[in-house]
Design a protein around this motif. Structure first.
Motif, PDB file in Angstrom:
ATOM      1  N   ILE A 195     -15.247  17.854   1.648  1.00  0.00           N
ATOM      2  CA  ILE A 195     -14.996  17.260   0.335  1.00  0.00           C
ATOM      3  C   ILE A 195     -16.236  17.378  -0.539  1.00  0.00           C
ATOM      4  N   ASN A 224     -16.140  17.395  -6.783  1.00  0.00           N
ATOM      5  CA  ASN A 224     -15.980  16.191  -5.971  1.00  0.00           C
ATOM      6  C   ASN A 224     -17.272  15.396  -5.890  1.00  0.00           C
ATOM      7  N   ALA A 240     -10.422  12.399   0.897  1.00  0.00           N
ATOM      8  CA  ALA A 240     -11.137  12.288  -0.373  1.00  0.00           C
ATOM      9  C   ALA A 240     -11.343  10.837  -0.771  1.00  0.00           C
TER      10      ALA A 240
END
Length: 510
Positions: A303, A309, A451
């Motif tokens: 991630i 991100n 996430a």
């Protein structure tokens, strides 16, 4: 026959490299997104209740700290360990729960974590030493942390992209009630009974949550839509000789070499069989996880390997750290400068919760509206960064609200003005957070649970740091930096995501 098979192999590989799968819409049995509105609403209510209880547990102890010090004959520094341990574990333990939930399913994880929370709360209510309290607060935090990360993924299971902003807003309003009501409930129960009453209350809430998951909750997890499960299955397929069928043998051999990062971009359900085709049904039914499958760190770093991100997670951590810091410093200000007791302080902090709830619900609806408008203007096509456009409106008001709040406290203005400022701050900060959280889910299809767990890790860690260094922080300036990070993802996020995809494809080709 062999030559034709060999000749077809490059073509098959070429087709796989140039086809894409929308992993969120892979056909599944009993599709949760096709469930009735009543069942979806029931699911939403249960996970919202679980998350509310989890956040309630984080600060319900605060009004009772002085009573605990007297009863157990401990110092304030020892009491602070019970708070610090809870924040750190609740923020980072979801990494374990999320990986398990994406292979074993949501419901088993909910049940196990709820049971841990019940046990921790029961022992806390009976504890006679601070050492037992610290250990049980850690266990309680571990049990409560699952709902924080898995609930958002559960909503992603049952609601499509165009619905998520609104539903995320409604969902996130529930856990905001926890921090708002925690001081009031803790103070009231401690004054009416004793400090143990708060933990008995959490025990009852945990039991109700456990029974709700056991009786009313239907698992939303579908392994066909989980990249974590596909990766685990790839490991199993690569360790076995594939079943030799005319069309499946070649695909099975090829699939075993495809990294998990590229699965959602390279598999086409209508043309390419799932990895399960290479494994017989009995072996699939008896499939067990290995350490490699449940290791939370590879998904975590996967991630973070995407720039969009990493930047949005930092922004989320800052805005949530600010919220925790604000509750802590506001309570100190009201106690030291206004002479408020725990119950009165809780009533004032309720204004922050009211503003947060309103910002979550209204911001979520606005997020969906902006996304729909931009999608229509873009010929029916959308990309995750469109979600962040809705946060611009809140950006204009958040820093001025924080500066105004600081000035009001410094000048010792009437507490009613503080209440107004808290409502504005809660409204604008959570408006932004609901948009960025929905973006994080949209930008990571097939990995939404991991996430959100990574987001929880950032959030818990920065919240802990912000509370420990609350006095010197200049939050108005830091929030401006946070807004600039969101704007950076809005402008560069799409190109960063494509760059990451190309890099991952390059790794595959090598």
């Amino acid at each position: 026959m062999a030559s034709s098979t060999t000749a077809s192999e490059p073509k098959t590989l070429h087709q796989k490299a140039n086809t894409a799968i929308d992993i969120e819409h892979v056909p599944v049995d009993d599709d949760p997104r096709q469930w009735s509105r009543a069942r979806k609403t029931t699911t939403l209510c249960i996970v919202s209740l679980a998350t509310m209880v989890s956040t309630l547990a984080s600060n319900i102890q605060n009004p009772s700290n002085s009573l605990i010090e007297e009863a157990l004959h401990v110092t304030s520094s020892q009491i602070s360990w019970t708070l610090a341990v809870f924040q750190i574990i609740q923020g980072n333990f979801p990494l374990l729960w999320s990986v398990a939930s994406e292979i074993k399913g949501r419901k088993p994880v909910y049940l196990v974590s709820s049971a841990l929370f019940v046990v921790g709360s029961a022992v806390l209510a009976l504890s006679k030493t601070i050492e037992v309290m610290i250990v049980m607060r850690a266990l309680q935090a571990a049990g409560s942390s699952a709902a924080i990360s898995i609930s958002a993924a559960t909503l992603a299971d049952i609601y499509d992209t165009h619905e998520r902003g609104t539903m995320m807003g409604i969902f996130y309003a529930a856990p905001l009630v926890g921090p708002a009501l925690g001081p009031i409930l803790g103070g009231s129960l401690s004054q009416a009974f004793n400090w143990r009453a708060s933990f008995y209350f959490l025990l009852i809430c945990g039991a109700v949550t456990f029974l709700s998951f056991l009786v009313l909750f239907k698992d939303t997890y579908r392994r066909e839509r989980s990249l974590t499960y596909r990766f685990a299955l790839q490991r199993l397929a690569s360790s076995q000789e594939p079943v030799q069928s005319p069309n499946e043998s070649i695909i099975a051999e090829q699939d075993s070499s495809v990294p998990v990062k590229d699965i959602e971009k390279q598999l086409q359900p209508s043309h390419v069989p799932d990895a399960t085709s290479a494994i017989s049904t009995p072996e699939l039914d008896n499939f067990r996880l290995s350490i490699q499958d449940i290791n939370p760190f590879p998904p975590y770093f996967r991630i973070l390997s995407r720039k969009n991100n990493a930047v949005i997670l930092t922004a989320n951590g800052l805005v949530f750290g600010f919220s925790y810091c604000l509750s802590y410093t506001c309570a100190r200000t009201l106690a030291n400068r206004y002479g408020y007791n725990a119950f009165s302080t809780g009533l004032v902090l309720l204004c922050l919760g009211v503003g947060s709830i309103a910002g979550s619900v209204i911001g979520g609806r606005w997020s969906d509206r902006v996304l729909a408008s931009m999608k229509a203007a873009n010929g029916g096509k959308c990309y995750p960064e469109m979600r962040l456009e809705s946060s611009k409106l809140a950006m204009l008001w958040l820093p001025p609200s924080v500066i105004s709040y600081a000035w009001v406290c410094e000048k010792h203005v009437n507490v009613a003005v503080i209440c107004i400022m808290l409502v504005l701050i809660g409204f604008t900060s959570i408006w932004m957070y609901s948009s960025t959280l929905a973006y994080l889910v949209d930008a990571n299809p097939g990995r939404s649970c991991t996430a959100v767990a990574t987001n929880s890790s950032f959030r818990g860690t920065l919240a802990f740091v912000s509370v420990m260094t609350a006095v010197p922080l200049q939050w108005a300036g830091i929030l401006i930096v946070m807004e600039l990070l969101v704007m950076l993802v809005l402008r560069k996020g799409e190109s960063w995501r494509r760059e990451s995809e190309e890099r991952e494809c390059g790794i595959q080709s090598n």
